[in-house]
Motif scaffolding. Sequence first.
Motif, PDB file in Angstrom:
ATOM      1  N   LEU A 108      -1.135 -11.644   4.675  1.00 10.02           N
ATOM      2  CA  LEU A 108      -2.561 -11.970   4.598  1.00 10.02           C
ATOM      3  C   LEU A 108      -2.863 -13.447   4.825  1.00 10.02           C
ATOM      4  O   LEU A 108      -4.015 -13.851   4.709  1.00 10.02           O
ATOM      5  CB  LEU A 108      -3.083 -11.579   3.203  1.00 10.02           C
ATOM      6  N   HIS A 142      -7.235  -8.707   0.715  1.00  8.54           N
ATOM      7  CA  HIS A 142      -6.497  -7.450   0.711  1.00  8.54           C
ATOM      8  C   HIS A 142      -7.479  -6.293   0.558  1.00  8.54           C
ATOM      9  O   HIS A 142      -8.537  -6.420  -0.052  1.00  8.54           O
ATOM     10  CB  HIS A 142      -5.484  -7.432  -0.438  1.00  8.54           C
ATOM     11  N   GLY A 143      -7.105  -5.162   1.136  1.00 15.52           N
ATOM     12  CA  GLY A 143      -7.993  -4.006   1.164  1.00 15.52           C
ATOM     13  C   GLY A 143      -7.968  -3.211  -0.120  1.00 15.52           C
ATOM     14  O   GLY A 143      -7.063  -2.389  -0.314  1.00 15.52           O
ATOM     15  N   ASP A 144      -8.976  -3.409  -0.962  1.00 17.57           N
ATOM     16  CA  ASP A 144      -8.938  -2.728  -2.254  1.00 17.57           C
ATOM     17  C   ASP A 144      -9.652  -1.381  -2.263  1.00 17.57           C
ATOM     18  O   ASP A 144      -9.475  -0.604  -3.209  1.00 17.57           O
ATOM     19  CB  ASP A 144      -9.462  -3.643  -3.381  1.00 17.57           C
ATOM     20  N   TYR A 159     -10.188   3.340   9.996  1.00 16.61           N
ATOM     21  CA  TYR A 159     -10.582   3.179   8.600  1.00 16.61           C
ATOM     22  C   TYR A 159     -11.479   1.964   8.441  1.00 16.61           C
ATOM     23  O   TYR A 159     -11.195   0.893   9.016  1.00 16.61           O
ATOM     24  CB  TYR A 159      -9.362   2.955   7.708  1.00 16.61           C
ATOM     25  N   VAL A 210      -9.396  -1.062  10.203  1.00 16.58           N
ATOM     26  CA  VAL A 210      -7.963  -0.865  10.438  1.00 16.58           C
ATOM     27  C   VAL A 210      -7.815   0.468  11.150  1.00 16.58           C
ATOM     28  O   VAL A 210      -8.537   1.413  10.839  1.00 16.58           O
ATOM     29  CB  VAL A 210      -7.176  -0.853   9.109  1.00 16.58           C
ATOM     30  N   GLN A 224       1.906   6.834  13.530  1.00 15.03           N
ATOM     31  CA  GLN A 224       2.314   5.435  13.658  1.00 15.03           C
ATOM     32  C   GLN A 224       1.809   4.597  12.482  1.00 15.03           C
ATOM     33  O   GLN A 224       1.236   5.123  11.525  1.00 15.03           O
ATOM     34  CB  GLN A 224       1.796   4.877  14.984  1.00 15.03           C
ATOM     35  N   GLY A 225       2.033   3.312  12.576  1.00 13.18           N
ATOM     36  CA  GLY A 225       1.673   2.410  11.495  1.00 13.18           C
ATOM     37  C   GLY A 225       0.237   1.925  11.586  1.00 13.18           C
ATOM     38  O   GLY A 225      -0.564   2.388  12.390  1.00 13.18           O
ATOM     39  N   LEU A 226      -0.067   0.973  10.728  1.00 11.33           N
ATOM     40  CA  LEU A 226      -1.429   0.456  10.560  1.00 11.33           C
ATOM     41  C   LEU A 226      -1.629  -0.792  11.410  1.00 11.33           C
ATOM     42  O   LEU A 226      -0.747  -1.645  11.507  1.00 11.33           O
ATOM     43  CB  LEU A 226      -1.665   0.119   9.084  1.00 11.33           C
ATOM     44  N   TYR A 228       3.644   0.557   2.871  1.00 11.70           N
ATOM     45  CA  TYR A 228       3.458  -0.522   3.841  1.00 11.70           C
ATOM     46  C   TYR A 228       3.255  -1.845   3.111  1.00 11.70           C
ATOM     47  O   TYR A 228       2.520  -1.913   2.120  1.00 11.70           O
ATOM     48  CB  TYR A 228       2.215  -0.291   4.695  1.00 11.70           C
ATOM     49  N   ARG A 254     -12.363  -8.400  10.721  1.00 16.92           N
ATOM     50  CA  ARG A 254     -13.212  -8.375   9.527  1.00 16.92           C
ATOM     51  C   ARG A 254     -14.496  -9.137   9.789  1.00 16.92           C
ATOM     52  O   ARG A 254     -14.582  -9.988  10.675  1.00 16.92           O
ATOM     53  CB  ARG A 254     -12.494  -8.960   8.309  1.00 16.92           C
ATOM     54  N   LEU A 274      -4.200   0.638  -2.217  1.00 10.10           N
ATOM     55  CA  LEU A 274      -3.630  -0.645  -2.630  1.00 10.10           C
ATOM     56  C   LEU A 274      -2.843  -0.494  -3.927  1.00 10.10           C
ATOM     57  O   LEU A 274      -3.351   0.035  -4.913  1.00 10.10           O
ATOM     58  CB  LEU A 274      -4.763  -1.662  -2.815  1.00 10.10           C
ATOM     59  N   GLN A 328      -5.029   3.557  12.933  1.00 13.73           N
ATOM     60  CA  GLN A 328      -3.692   4.128  12.823  1.00 13.73           C
ATOM     61  C   GLN A 328      -3.541   5.264  13.830  1.00 13.73           C
ATOM     62  O   GLN A 328      -4.070   6.359  13.611  1.00 13.73           O
ATOM     63  CB  GLN A 328      -3.442   4.650  11.401  1.00 13.73           C
ATOM     64  N   PRO A 353      -6.400 -10.975  17.826  1.00 18.37           N
ATOM     65  CA  PRO A 353      -6.411 -11.382  19.241  1.00 18.37           C
ATOM     66  C   PRO A 353      -6.122 -10.235  20.200  1.00 18.37           C
ATOM     67  O   PRO A 353      -6.543 -10.292  21.366  1.00 18.37           O
ATOM     68  CB  PRO A 353      -5.305 -12.439  19.301  1.00 18.37           C
ATOM     69  N   TYR A 406       0.842  -1.193   0.000  1.00 23.88           N
ATOM     70  CA  TYR A 406       0.000   0.000   0.000  1.00 23.88           C
ATOM     71  C   TYR A 406       0.880   1.247   0.000  1.00 23.88           C
ATOM     72  O   TYR A 406       1.985   1.235   0.535  1.00 23.88           O
ATOM     73  CB  TYR A 406      -0.894   0.051   1.238  1.00 23.88           C
ATOM     74  N   TRP A 447     -10.825   1.828   0.617  1.00 24.14           N
ATOM     75  CA  TRP A 447     -10.751   2.322   1.995  1.00 24.14           C
ATOM     76  C   TRP A 447     -11.620   3.565   2.151  1.00 24.14           C
ATOM     77  O   TRP A 447     -11.721   4.391   1.237  1.00 24.14           O
ATOM     78  CB  TRP A 447      -9.317   2.700   2.340  1.00 24.14           C
ATOM     79  N   GLY A 448     -12.216   3.702   3.325  1.00 26.49           N
ATOM     80  CA  GLY A 448     -12.840   4.964   3.672  1.00 26.49           C
ATOM     81  C   GLY A 448     -11.778   6.014   3.918  1.00 26.49           C
ATOM     82  O   GLY A 448     -10.577   5.709   3.984  1.00 26.49           O
ATOM     83  N   GLN A 449     -12.193   7.259   4.071  1.00 25.55           N
ATOM     84  CA  GLN A 449     -11.239   8.349   4.281  1.00 25.55           C
ATOM     85  C   GLN A 449     -10.668   8.342   5.684  1.00 25.55           C
ATOM     86  O   GLN A 449      -9.647   8.980   5.943  1.00 25.55           O
ATOM     87  CB  GLN A 449     -11.911   9.689   4.009  1.00 25.55           C
ATOM     88  N   TRP A 500      -4.518  -3.870  12.018  1.00 26.89           N
ATOM     89  CA  TRP A 500      -5.755  -4.538  11.583  1.00 26.89           C
ATOM     90  C   TRP A 500      -6.550  -4.949  12.806  1.00 26.89           C
ATOM     91  O   TRP A 500      -6.012  -5.616  13.700  1.00 26.89           O
ATOM     92  CB  TRP A 500      -5.383  -5.745  10.734  1.00 26.89           C
TER      93      TRP A 500
END
Lengths: 107, 121
Positions: free
Chosen positions: A91, B107-109, B96, B39, B45-47, A87, B52, A46, B41, B63, A36, B111-113, B49
């Motif tokens: 998966l 995979h996340g194709d 997000y 997801v 910092q990073g992302l 990033y 789902r 993506l 953030q 977990p 990403y 995303w919301g804003q 998850w």
Amino acid sequence: DIRLTQSPTFLSASVGDRVTITCRAGQDIGNYLAWYQQKPGKAPNLLIYGASTLQGGVPSRFSGSGSGTEFTLTISSLQPEDFAIYYCQRLESYPITFGQGTRLEIK
Amino acid sequence: QVQLQESGPGLVKPSQTLSLTCTVSGDSVSSGSYSWSWVRQPAGQGLEWIGRIYTSGRTNYNPSFESRVAMSLDTSRNQFSLNLNSVAAADTAVYYCVREAFVSGWHGDSWGQGTLVTVSS
């Protein structure tokens, strides 16, 4: 959890350069990897899935390769709009995790 | 073209429940081709998850959140939701909502804003 480690963490490059970002997994994840791009204040976008398949609408200067534990994202000729954070994401099992990110900045 | 839009309170008090909704347009949350995830953030910092939900209503959670997270689908409103209870300052982040497609993993194709949620008294 399977760890994903990106390198470098920070990369300085010029427009027109070819750059490569590496993502290493702590164990074999096959080709279950996505890449990403995230620009400031925006959601991630993506670029690559299945380690090497280019998402529709993404410029062909982006490419992904690798399988198992080592993966690369390559930008063949940097454009001004490519300066962002990248990033990787694994998966293949839970929990889904992301690499820590690579910040690509203009030299 | 699918669009996702997060909504919910921007400020939540510690120990309370964070509730967010994602409204989907241009696609159906009932579509068997996709799953729907969250997801987050933290600033700078990073992302991370969170989990789902599939069109069947089955869920998978990270977990790290499993004891305090719940996701649901509302097919009549074409929405999906996130509830995270017992929040603390560490839950302050941009959240997000994501549509996921399956090829070699989900995979996340799209995303919301993103929506900023701050946990503070």
